[in-house]
Motif scaffolding. Structure first.
Motif, PDB file in Angstrom:
ATOM      1  N   PRO A 149       0.873  -1.110   0.098  1.00  0.00           N
ATOM      2  CA  PRO A 149       0.003  -0.188   0.089  1.00  0.00           C
ATOM      3  C   PRO A 149       0.748   1.141   0.009  1.00  0.00           C
ATOM      4  O   PRO A 149       1.854   1.272   0.688  1.00  0.00           O
TER       5      PRO A 149
ATOM      6  N   ILE B 262      -1.115   2.934  -5.620  1.00  0.00           N
ATOM      7  CA  ILE B 262      -2.373   3.778  -5.777  1.00  0.00           C
ATOM      8  C   ILE B 262      -2.081   4.173  -7.328  1.00  0.00           C
ATOM      9  O   ILE B 262      -3.071   4.087  -8.118  1.00  0.00           O
TER      10      ILE B 262
ATOM     11  N   ALA C 290      -6.851  -2.532  -5.109  1.00  0.00           N
ATOM     12  CA  ALA C 290      -7.341  -1.638  -4.187  1.00  0.00           C
ATOM     13  C   ALA C 290      -8.186  -2.202  -2.596  1.00  0.00           C
ATOM     14  O   ALA C 290      -7.971  -1.636  -1.570  1.00  0.00           O
ATOM     15  N   TYR C 291      -8.801  -3.264  -3.108  1.00  0.00           N
ATOM     16  CA  TYR C 291      -9.396  -4.055  -2.016  1.00  0.00           C
ATOM     17  C   TYR C 291      -8.448  -4.533  -1.006  1.00  0.00           C
ATOM     18  O   TYR C 291      -8.566  -4.704   0.238  1.00  0.00           O
TER      19      TYR C 291
ATOM     20  N   ASN D  37      -5.365  -3.611  -0.426  1.00  0.00           N
ATOM     21  CA  ASN D  37      -4.491  -2.691   0.414  1.00  0.00           C
ATOM     22  C   ASN D  37      -5.233  -1.581   1.022  1.00  0.00           C
ATOM     23  O   ASN D  37      -4.523  -0.975   1.741  1.00  0.00           O
ATOM     24  N   ARG D  38      -6.605  -1.422   0.850  1.00  0.00           N
ATOM     25  CA  ARG D  38      -7.361  -0.357   1.693  1.00  0.00           C
ATOM     26  C   ARG D  38      -6.912  -0.421   3.246  1.00  0.00           C
ATOM     27  O   ARG D  38      -6.724   0.761   3.689  1.00  0.00           O
TER      28      ARG D  38
ATOM     29  N   ARG E   5      -5.680   5.528   2.341  1.00  0.00           N
ATOM     30  CA  ARG E   5      -6.855   5.079   2.214  1.00  0.00           C
ATOM     31  C   ARG E   5      -7.846   5.814   1.421  1.00  0.00           C
ATOM     32  O   ARG E   5      -8.982   5.079   0.988  1.00  0.00           O
TER      33      ARG E   5
ATOM     34  N   TYR F  89      -7.879   4.634  -2.193  1.00  0.00           N
ATOM     35  CA  TYR F  89      -8.521   3.229  -2.287  1.00  0.00           C
ATOM     36  C   TYR F  89      -9.859   3.413  -2.406  1.00  0.00           C
ATOM     37  O   TYR F  89     -10.614   2.880  -3.245  1.00  0.00           O
TER      38      TYR F  89
END
Length: 126
Positions: free
Chosen positions: A20, A25, A49-50, A52-53, A61, A64
């Protein structure tokens, strides 16, 4: 002659893009943009995205969340546009959705490069 001293493991610089942060990103946004040519890349982006959010810093965050909402709202817009293609207005819906996705990705890329949070990541607008 052989060196029998302790060895340090080689660092894997290529693994950094999976962690992350800013690089991850930016990769997600680029995957969304590449999806206009190769559709499957958007699915890779949403999975990243899911994954590492919840592990990200607060500023990341927001990105994400923004990326996840961009994906699902775009899917919704595409379904509505597909249904409306019977009345020809759906074609305009596809164009508007594509422009909306590009704008959100560009905003995200710019803010991620400066490590700034997205102001309102829950927004449907840009």
């Amino acid at each position: 002659m052989s060196d029998t001293g302790p060895r340090t493991p080689l660092s894997h610089q290529t693994d950094r893009w999976l962690e992350p942060g800013r690089v991850n990103i930016q990769i997600i946004y680029v995957l969304y943009l590449v999806a206009f040519v190769i559709g499957i890349t958007a699915l890779i982006g949403i999975v990243l995205a899911y994954l590492n959010r919840d592990k990200a810093e607060p500023w990341a965050r927001t990105h994400y969340t923004w990326a996840i909402r961009t994906f699902w709202i775009a899917v919704l817009f595409c379904i509505v546009s597909a249904l409306l293609t019977v009345m020809v207005i759906g074609i305009l819906g596809f164009v508007a959705t594509a422009v909306w996705i590009v704008i959100r990705c560009v905003i995200g890329l710019q803010r991620a490069a400066r490590e700034e949070p997205i102001t309102n990541p829950e927004s449907w607008l840009v």
